[in-house]
Design a protein around this motif. Structure first.
Motif, short mmCIF file in Angstrom:
data_model
loop_
_atom_site.label_atom_id
_atom_site.label_comp_id
_atom_site.label_asym_id
_atom_site.label_seq_id
_atom_site.Cartn_x
_atom_site.Cartn_y
_atom_site.Cartn_z
N ASP A 78 33.10 70.06 70.29
CA ASP A 78 33.96 69.34 69.35
C ASP A 78 33.31 67.99 69.12
O ASP A 78 32.65 67.44 70.01
N GLU A 79 33.47 67.46 67.94
CA GLU A 79 32.80 66.20 67.62
C GLU A 79 33.28 65.05 68.51
O GLU A 79 32.62 64.00 68.59
N SER A 80 34.39 65.25 69.20
CA SER A 80 34.90 64.22 70.10
C SER A 80 34.11 64.13 71.41
O SER A 80 34.27 63.17 72.17
N SER A 81 33.25 65.12 71.67
CA SER A 81 32.52 65.14 72.95
C SER A 81 31.50 64.02 73.04
O SER A 81 30.73 63.78 72.11
N ASP A 82 31.50 63.35 74.19
CA ASP A 82 30.50 62.32 74.48
C ASP A 82 29.35 62.86 75.33
O ASP A 82 28.45 62.10 75.71
N VAL A 83 29.36 64.15 75.62
CA VAL A 83 28.43 64.69 76.60
C VAL A 83 27.00 64.75 76.07
O VAL A 83 26.06 64.28 76.71
N LYS A 84 26.81 65.34 74.90
CA LYS A 84 25.44 65.63 74.48
C LYS A 84 24.63 64.38 74.16
O LYS A 84 23.40 64.42 74.20
N TRP A 85 25.31 63.27 73.86
CA TRP A 85 24.59 62.04 73.56
C TRP A 85 24.56 61.07 74.74
O TRP A 85 24.08 59.96 74.63
N HIS A 86 25.10 61.49 75.87
CA HIS A 86 25.21 60.58 77.00
C HIS A 86 23.82 60.23 77.55
O HIS A 86 22.93 61.07 77.64
N LYS A 87 23.65 58.97 77.91
CA LYS A 87 22.43 58.49 78.56
C LYS A 87 22.80 57.89 79.91
O LYS A 87 23.66 57.02 79.96
N PRO A 88 22.20 58.35 81.00
CA PRO A 88 21.21 59.45 81.08
C PRO A 88 21.86 60.79 80.76
O PRO A 88 23.08 60.93 80.81
N ALA A 89 21.01 61.75 80.43
CA ALA A 89 21.50 63.07 80.02
C ALA A 89 22.33 63.72 81.11
O ALA A 89 22.03 63.59 82.30
N ILE A 90 23.40 64.41 80.70
CA ILE A 90 24.25 65.16 81.62
C ILE A 90 23.75 66.60 81.68
O ILE A 90 23.54 67.24 80.64
N ASP A 91 23.54 67.10 82.87
CA ASP A 91 23.14 68.50 83.05
C ASP A 91 24.38 69.37 83.02
O ASP A 91 25.10 69.49 84.00
N MET A 92 24.67 69.96 81.87
CA MET A 92 25.87 70.77 81.70
C MET A 92 25.82 72.07 82.50
O MET A 92 26.82 72.77 82.62
N LEU A 93 24.64 72.41 83.02
CA LEU A 93 24.49 73.66 83.77
C LEU A 93 24.35 73.41 85.27
O LEU A 93 24.08 74.35 86.03
N ALA A 94 24.56 72.18 85.70
CA ALA A 94 24.46 71.87 87.13
C ALA A 94 25.52 72.64 87.91
O ALA A 94 26.70 72.62 87.58
N LEU A 108 20.89 75.83 72.86
CA LEU A 108 21.90 74.97 72.25
C LEU A 108 21.79 73.53 72.76
O LEU A 108 21.91 72.57 72.01
N ILE A 109 21.56 73.39 74.05
CA ILE A 109 21.42 72.05 74.64
C ILE A 109 20.21 71.34 74.05
O ILE A 109 20.28 70.17 73.66
N GLU A 110 19.10 72.05 73.96
CA GLU A 110 17.88 71.44 73.41
C GLU A 110 18.05 71.04 71.95
O GLU A 110 17.42 70.07 71.49
N GLY A 111 18.90 71.75 71.23
CA GLY A 111 19.16 71.41 69.83
C GLY A 111 20.30 70.44 69.64
O GLY A 111 20.72 70.20 68.50
N TYR A 112 20.82 69.87 70.71
CA TYR A 112 21.97 68.95 70.65
C TYR A 112 23.15 69.59 69.91
O TYR A 112 23.81 68.95 69.11
N GLU A 113 23.39 70.85 70.25
CA GLU A 113 24.46 71.61 69.60
C GLU A 113 25.59 72.00 70.54
O GLU A 113 26.51 72.70 70.13
N LEU A 114 25.53 71.55 71.78
CA LEU A 114 26.51 71.99 72.77
C LEU A 114 27.23 70.77 73.35
O LEU A 114 26.60 69.76 73.67
N GLY A 115 28.57 70.91 73.48
CA GLY A 115 29.37 69.82 74.00
C GLY A 115 29.81 69.99 75.43
O GLY A 115 29.97 69.01 76.16
N CYS A 116 30.04 71.24 75.86
CA CYS A 116 30.43 71.48 77.26
C CYS A 116 30.36 72.98 77.56
O CYS A 116 30.36 73.82 76.65
#
Length: 230
Positions: A78-94, A108-116
């Motif tokens: 969702d466009e409300s997500s702050d995850v994909k632009w977060h610095k440092p990067a968040i590992d959504m698959l941790a 999807l992560i590499e294309g900055y297309e995934l929020g969570c």
């Protein structure tokens, strides 16, 4: 049911309840015309070989897929997500289990297309840890529509003169007893002229809502959510 910002795994309904509510809307919206479109051009709610999808053609898209007995994955943005632009990067698959569709998710992560990403196994939802202070991961705006039963009922549009009420349909879906006969009865008794019964029955089969414990919401197989990968 409250969904926090960012979301917590315990905010989500159980996967069978989530797929029932989502799947019912997919069945009601099914049409051969929509089926013929590439997934990148589809909107609304739908079911295919890759699971359940929703896309509002703008702000949000999501996929729910069954990955084997007792295992589900929910991912989207969702466009409300702050995850994909977060610095440092968040590992959504941790901490993610090995059965997730890693190739799909990493693309999807590499294309900055995934929020969570959330996954379900051993009776509970889970996700990667987030850093302190993260404002939102998009789960609320994306999934709150399914969290409260009243919101799902409000989203069910049967038109004028339907011989079946939304509560009956949702009850059947949530019990895993949404039969073909019930769907056929809805179409035959309704004044709505937009129903596409063959497509609705195909969607019913894909969701597995006609039989408790059915194999609907199948594992990711290359079919995609709209707006991302065909």
């Amino acid at each position: 049911m409250t969904i926090h910002r960012p979301g917590l795994p315990g905010d989500l309904p159980g996967p069978e309840l989530l797929r029932a509510r989502w799947g019912l809307l997919a069945i009601l919206e099914a049409s051969a015309e929509e089926e013929s479109l590439p997934s990148v051009h589809r909107t609304g709610h739908w079911a295919d070989g890759g699971g359940l999808h929703l896309d509002d053609c703008g702000c949000t898209w999501w996929t729910l897929a069954r990955m084997g007995e007792g295992r589900f994955v929910l991912y989207g943005e969702d466009e409300s997500s702050d995850v994909k632009w977060h610095k440092p990067a968040i590992d959504m698959l941790a901490g993610a289990p090995g059965w997730l569709p890693f190739d799909r998710l990493r693309d999807l992560i590499e294309g900055y297309e995934l929020g969570c990403v959330y996954w379900y196994e051993n009776g509970a939802w889970a996700r990667a840890p987030y850093p302190e202070g993260l404002g939102d991961d998009g789960l609320d705006c994306g999934m709150s529509r399914f969290a409260d039963r009243a919101d799902v009922l409000d989203a069910i549009d049967l038109g004028e003169g339907a011989g079946i009420d939304p509560e009956t349909l949702l009850d059947g879906a949530e019990r895993g007893e949404l039969t073909a006969e019930l769907v056929e009865s809805l179409v035959s008794g309704s004044a709505y002229d937009h129903w596409d019964l063959p497509a609705m029955l195909r969607a019913l089969s894909l969701t597995g809502l006609s039989e408790r414990g059915g194999e609907g919401v199948s594992s990711v197989d290359g079919s995609s959510h709209a707006g991302q990968v065909s």
